[in-house]
Scaffold this motif. Structure first.
Motif, short mmCIF file in Angstrom:
data_model
loop_
_atom_site.label_atom_id
_atom_site.label_comp_id
_atom_site.label_asym_id
_atom_site.label_seq_id
_atom_site.Cartn_x
_atom_site.Cartn_y
_atom_site.Cartn_z
N ILE A 2 0.86 13.99 0.33
CA ILE A 2 -0.32 13.13 0.45
C ILE A 2 -0.15 12.07 1.54
O ILE A 2 -1.06 11.80 2.31
N ASN A 3 1.03 11.48 1.61
CA ASN A 3 1.25 10.33 2.49
C ASN A 3 2.13 10.61 3.70
O ASN A 3 2.49 9.68 4.42
N ARG A 4 2.51 11.86 3.90
CA ARG A 4 3.39 12.23 5.02
C ARG A 4 4.66 11.39 5.02
O ARG A 4 5.05 10.78 6.04
N THR A 5 5.29 11.38 3.88
CA THR A 5 6.51 10.60 3.68
C THR A 5 7.72 11.52 3.74
O THR A 5 7.67 12.64 3.26
N ASN A 40 0.85 -1.18 0.00
CA ASN A 40 0.00 0.00 0.00
C ASN A 40 0.89 1.24 0.00
O ASN A 40 1.91 1.27 0.68
N LYS A 41 0.49 2.26 -0.74
CA LYS A 41 1.28 3.50 -0.82
C LYS A 41 1.57 4.09 0.55
O LYS A 41 2.63 4.66 0.77
N SER A 42 0.66 3.90 1.48
CA SER A 42 0.86 4.46 2.83
C SER A 42 1.99 3.76 3.58
O SER A 42 2.47 4.26 4.60
N LYS A 43 2.44 2.61 3.10
CA LYS A 43 3.53 1.87 3.76
C LYS A 43 4.91 2.41 3.36
O LYS A 43 5.92 2.07 3.97
N ILE A 44 4.96 3.22 2.30
CA ILE A 44 6.21 3.86 1.90
C ILE A 44 6.44 5.02 2.86
O ILE A 44 5.68 5.98 2.89
N LYS A 45 7.48 4.93 3.67
CA LYS A 45 7.75 5.95 4.68
C LYS A 45 8.87 6.91 4.30
O LYS A 45 9.04 7.96 4.91
N LYS A 46 9.67 6.51 3.31
CA LYS A 46 10.76 7.36 2.85
C LYS A 46 10.83 7.29 1.32
O LYS A 46 10.58 6.23 0.74
#
Length: 188
Positions: free
Chosen positions: A85-88, A53-59
């Motif tokens: 969007i994802n706070r990455t 899931n895109k939200s799992k990309i943290k960096k």
């Protein structure tokens, strides 16, 4: 935690997804028209293939140039948008440093025409910051720094191996509003 790597500053779109500092999957293709659509499509394909899931990309690790004006802008635009969007977190590196498979060397990339981008690094320190010079001046630098190793246009190196080597060299962008491309020459 997953990391997305984006490099579209040169002639290829290089993408990778990393977990625990190891590449899970990677993708590379030469770039042509519709660069933004191609990059986003290939990122989505990698995520779908591994059910991430895109939200799992943290960096996001992204190259900021020098290189193709369009490629540099596309990579940074995708990283900034994803971050909003994802706070990455976004981490950056210049493409000349990424080209080096070791901690020292003369790095040269095509700047079109008779010009090249160059930088010199010795023992992980930049001793000549990224600049643009003529191919003739680059020939003189090659003779001067041949003992450090000379790397030209990603020949004889693997961008993904270099990515792993330089993982700790990426710099955190604390404010994405200050993230700008590394343009060494003016846009045409």
């Amino acid at each position: 935690m997953f990391v997305l790597f984006i490099d579209v500053t040169q002639t290829h779109c290089n993408l990778a997804i990393l977990k625990n500092n190891k590449i899970m999957t990677k993708f590379s293709t030469s770039t042509h028209n519709n660069l933004t659509d191609i990059v986003v499509e290939h990122i989505n394909n990698l995520l779908k293939k591994y059910k991430i899931n895109k939200s799992k990309i943290k960096k996001i690790f992204v190259t900021i140039g020098p290189g193709s004006f369009t490629g540099v802008r596309v990579g940074i635009l995708i990283a900034k948008t994803w971050s909003l969007i994802n706070r990455t977190h976004i981490y950056i590196i210049d493409s000349l440093w990424l080209q080096l498979p070791k901690n020292s060397g003369l790095s040269i990339l095509d700047a079109r025409g008779t010009m090249v981008y160059v930088a010199v690094y010795k023992n992980r320190k930049c001793i000549m910051k990224p600049t643009i010079i003529t191919e003739q001046k680059a020939e003189l630098l090659i003779k001067t720094y041949k003992n450090l190793g000379v790397y030209i246009q990603y020949k004889s190196v693997n961008v993904f191996d270099n990515l792993i080597h330089h993982l700790h060299d990426f710099t955190l962008v604390r404010n994405i509003n200050t993230l700008i491309p590394l343009y060494v020459k003016k846009a045409v």
